[in-house]
Design an enzyme around this catalytic site. Structure first.
Site, PDB file in Angstrom:
ATOM      1  N   GLY A   1      12.274   6.596   1.915  1.00  9.13           N
ATOM      2  CA  GLY A   1      11.703   6.667   2.808  1.00  9.13           C
ATOM      3  C   GLY A   1      10.419   7.390   1.736  1.00  9.13           C
ATOM      4  O   GLY A   1       9.009   7.103   2.018  1.00  9.13           O
TER       5      GLY A   1
ATOM      6  N   GLU B   1       9.416  15.282   2.476  1.00  9.89           N
ATOM      7  CA  GLU B   1      10.134  13.711   3.729  1.00  9.89           C
ATOM      8  C   GLU B   1       9.570  12.897   4.212  1.00  9.89           C
ATOM      9  O   GLU B   1       7.722  13.736   3.785  1.00  9.89           O
ATOM     10  CB  GLU B   1      11.006  14.230   4.612  1.00  9.89           C
ATOM     11  N   ASP B   2       9.550  11.627   4.806  1.00 10.66           N
ATOM     12  CA  ASP B   2       8.816  10.875   4.681  1.00 10.66           C
ATOM     13  C   ASP B   2       8.311  11.193   6.819  1.00 10.66           C
ATOM     14  O   ASP B   2       7.222  11.277   7.158  1.00 10.66           O
ATOM     15  CB  ASP B   2       8.780   9.357   4.785  1.00 10.66           C
TER      16      ASP B   2
ATOM     17  N   ASP C   1      12.166  12.606  13.126  1.00  9.94           N
ATOM     18  CA  ASP C   1      12.631  12.114  14.210  1.00  9.94           C
ATOM     19  C   ASP C   1      13.572  12.715  14.702  1.00  9.94           C
ATOM     20  O   ASP C   1      13.223  13.760  15.482  1.00  9.94           O
ATOM     21  CB  ASP C   1      13.593  10.571  13.961  1.00  9.94           C
TER      22      ASP C   1
ATOM     23  N   LYS D   1       8.133  13.309  14.503  1.00  8.69           N
ATOM     24  CA  LYS D   1       8.052  12.515  15.927  1.00  8.69           C
ATOM     25  C   LYS D   1       8.658  13.370  17.042  1.00  8.69           C
ATOM     26  O   LYS D   1       9.489  13.643  17.042  1.00  8.69           O
ATOM     27  CB  LYS D   1       8.216  11.445  16.279  1.00  8.69           C
TER      28      LYS D   1
ATOM     29  N   PHE E   1       9.259   3.508  16.725  1.00 13.87           N
ATOM     30  CA  PHE E   1       8.881   2.904  15.378  1.00 13.87           C
ATOM     31  C   PHE E   1       8.236   2.652  14.656  1.00 13.87           C
ATOM     32  O   PHE E   1       7.636   1.588  14.509  1.00 13.87           O
ATOM     33  CB  PHE E   1      10.102   2.264  15.851  1.00 13.87           C
ATOM     34  N   VAL E   2       7.325   2.969  13.788  1.00 13.41           N
ATOM     35  CA  VAL E   2       6.620   2.831  13.029  1.00 13.41           C
ATOM     36  C   VAL E   2       7.451   2.639  11.647  1.00 13.41           C
ATOM     37  O   VAL E   2       8.576   2.711  10.680  1.00 13.41           O
ATOM     38  CB  VAL E   2       5.816   3.901  12.525  1.00 13.41           C
TER      39      VAL E   2
ATOM     40  N   ASP F   1      10.650   1.992   5.489  1.00 14.34           N
ATOM     41  CA  ASP F   1      11.032   0.411   6.439  1.00 14.34           C
ATOM     42  C   ASP F   1      11.549   0.471   7.156  1.00 14.34           C
ATOM     43  O   ASP F   1      12.100   1.362   8.417  1.00 14.34           O
ATOM     44  CB  ASP F   1      11.961   0.137   5.284  1.00 14.34           C
TER      45      ASP F   1
ATOM     46  N   ARG G   1       8.051  -1.085   3.301  1.00 18.15           N
ATOM     47  CA  ARG G   1       7.405  -0.081   2.640  1.00 18.15           C
ATOM     48  C   ARG G   1       6.706  -0.209   1.099  1.00 18.15           C
ATOM     49  O   ARG G   1       5.742   0.904   2.028  1.00 18.15           O
ATOM     50  CB  ARG G   1       8.617  -0.001   1.389  1.00 18.15           C
TER      51      ARG G   1
END
Ligand code: 5GP
Ligand code: MG
Ligand code: MG
Length: 179
Positions: A43, A98-99, A102, A130, A151-152, A158, A164
């Site tokens: 990610g 990190e992307d 969560d 988040k 959820f993004v 992805d 992506r």
């Protein structure tokens, strides 16, 4: 692909501006050090490549792949190292890229692994956060955008390995993953 997106949260321009800003801050804070910058695959691959171009200190890069989600949209809580680092982190100032954070489970596991391997310091930069969904007590040292509980996908993130390559971050229509 745009048809599967309910709402664009941040467009490519807004993301680029934020990445530049984060890079400038990191340049200042890592001056005089030689960090090992770790990309958490898959990610974070786009954020990583854009971000390192904005960090003006000598650095090294490495990649790690972990899995906690499988094909689902929720964390299973079980983190597995799919691909480990090539180099040792012992005595290194490590910057984890990190992307999105969560539940926080993936990162708290990674931090633990790197500290047990005797990294000198572990710093976290995430593009998206988040906070509403956190199950462990964890805060990134640097973060780009705070997102609502949805959820993004896009900009590296992805759903079932798709989306992506979208240059923006958007909310996936629930009917895409509910069917
Ligand atoms: P956590 O362990 O913090 O629950 O989640 C870690 C990983 O799950 C993130 O690094 C990311 O790869 C994935 N993830 C979490 N939230 C989302 C999301 O909204 N969309 C996508 N595509 N991946 C997510
Ligand atoms: Mg990730
Ligand atoms: Mg994923």
């Amino acid at each position: 692909m745009r048809n599967d997106i309910q709402e664009v949260l941040y467009n490519a321009e807004q993301i680029q501006a934020k990445v530049k800003e984060l890079g400038e801050t990191l340049t200042r804070d890592f001056e005089g050090r030689n960090p090992l910058v770790i990309c958490v695959l898959k990610g974070a691959f786009i954020f990583m490549s854009d971000l390192v171009k904005e960090i003006d200190v000598p650095l090294e890069i490495d990649f790690m792949a972990v899995s906690s989600y499988g094909q689902s949209t929720k964390s299973s809580g079980v983190v597995k190292i799919i691909k480990d680092l090539d180099v040792s982190v012992e005595g290194r100032d490590v910057l984890i890229v990190e992307d999105i954070i969560d539940s926080g489970l993936t990162l708290s596991y990674l931090i633990d692994v790197l500290e047990r391997r005797n990294a000198k310091s572990v710093t976290i930069v995430t593009l998206f956060d988040k906070p509403a969904r956190r199950t462990v007590d964890l805060e990134a040292d640097y973060k780009g955008f705070t997102l609502p509980d949805a959820f993004v996908v896009g900009y590296g993130l992805d759903y079932a390995e798709k989306y992506r390559n979208l240059p923006y971050i958007g909310v996936l229509k629930p009917e895409v993953y509910e069917k």
